[in-house]
Design a protein around this motif. Sequence first.
Motif, mmCIF file in Angstrom:
data_model
loop_
_atom_site.group_PDB
_atom_site.id
_atom_site.type_symbol
_atom_site.label_atom_id
_atom_site.label_comp_id
_atom_site.label_asym_id
_atom_site.label_seq_id
_atom_site.Cartn_x
_atom_site.Cartn_y
_atom_site.Cartn_z
ATOM 1 N N TYR A 122 0.827 -1.115 -0.176
ATOM 2 C CA TYR A 122 0.087 0.107 -0.041
ATOM 3 C C TYR A 122 0.840 1.183 -0.175
ATOM 4 N N THR A 142 1.039 -2.360 6.522
ATOM 5 C CA THR A 142 0.294 -1.199 6.894
ATOM 6 C C THR A 142 -0.772 -1.614 7.610
ATOM 7 N N TYR A 144 -3.814 -0.755 6.435
ATOM 8 C CA TYR A 144 -4.934 -0.592 5.391
ATOM 9 C C TYR A 144 -5.193 -1.606 4.647
ATOM 10 N N GLN A 147 -7.127 1.134 -0.948
ATOM 11 C CA GLN A 147 -6.715 2.375 -1.158
ATOM 12 C C GLN A 147 -7.095 3.047 -2.402
ATOM 13 N N PHE A 168 -12.938 6.123 4.028
ATOM 14 C CA PHE A 168 -11.671 6.334 3.370
ATOM 15 C C PHE A 168 -11.058 7.548 4.203
ATOM 16 N N THR A 171 -4.305 9.462 3.757
ATOM 17 C CA THR A 171 -3.080 9.102 4.267
ATOM 18 C C THR A 171 -1.715 9.669 4.031
ATOM 19 N N SER A 185 -7.035 5.926 2.607
ATOM 20 C CA SER A 185 -6.998 4.440 2.681
ATOM 21 C C SER A 185 -8.188 4.201 3.578
ATOM 22 N N ARG A 186 -8.659 2.992 3.545
ATOM 23 C CA ARG A 186 -9.660 2.376 4.391
ATOM 24 C C ARG A 186 -8.602 1.803 5.693
ATOM 25 N N ALA A 188 -7.571 3.440 8.306
ATOM 26 C CA ALA A 188 -6.263 4.133 8.570
ATOM 27 C C ALA A 188 -6.051 4.320 10.207
#
Length: 275
Positions: A122, A142, A144, A147, A168, A171, A185-186, A188
Amino acid sequence: MEPKSHSMQVGQKRSRLINDDDDSNARKKIRLGVPATQWISVYNSRSPMKQRYHYNVADNRLAPHVEKGNEDGLLISSISSCVDLWAIIMDAGTGFTDQVYELSPHFLHKDWIMEQWEKNFYISSVAGANIGSSLVVMSKGTPYTQQSYKVSDSFPFKWINKKWKEGFYVTSMATSGSRWAIVMSRNAGFTDQVVELDFLYPSEGVHRRWDNGYRITAMAATMDQSALILSMPRRRPRDETQETLRTSQFPSAHVKDKWAKNLYLAGICYGRTVA
C-alpha cells in the motif's frame, strides 16, 4: 532566519505554546516579490528509536541512501521534494514488514501502483517534483485494507468528502507544480479528519485542532497553498506531544535537538507558508 516553532502538548491550554517568530526576513522577501517558501516539519513524541534523514538528494543518489538504510534496519517513513531534489526520512519505527519504491517521470505512475496493490503493498508516502516526476513508496505491514488516489489540478475537496463518506481517510499527499496527489485509505486508524488549506501556514486552525485532540498526519504545499490534514487517532497515544517548525533551510540542526527530547520527524514538506 529564525525558525518559527510551534510546540504544544495536545489537549493543553494554548498558554503552553512556544512561539519564537522572527518575521523580518519573510517581510523582506515579500517586498522583493519572492514567494515566501519554507520547510514545514512535524515531530511526534516516540520511544527512543533510530532515525535518519537525507535531503537535497538527486535521483541517482536515492538508491544508495535507501539501500544503506535498509541494511541498517531502517525503512522510509516520509518523503518530500524541494527544487526537484528529494528529502527522505528513514527510521526503525515504521512497523512495515517490506517496502518498494519507484521514481517515475509521471506524477503517480498508475500501472506500477496497481501492480504493487496486487502484491498487497500500500502507498505509505508520496512526493512530487516540480518537473512532473514523482517518488512513490509502498509498504507491507500497513493497517490499510483498501486505497484510492486522485491527481488533480486543484485541491480535490469534493473527492475527499465523497471518500470520507465511504470510510476512507487521507493518508498521504504530494504536489507537483500546481497539481495535487491525494492518497486515501480504509482502516487508517482515525475516527475523524479535517483539512486546513490556506495561502499561508494555517497556524490558528492547527492550534484549534490540537486543543481538540487532532494531530497533523499528512501535509503538502504548492508555491500558492499549503494543506495540512489533521486526524483524530482511534487509539490515543500515551504522549500526545506534537510540534511543528517552519524553517527556510532543511531543519537538520533542529532535528537533532528534537531527538534529544524523543521527538522524531513524522513528516516534512516544502512550499508556500507565508502570505
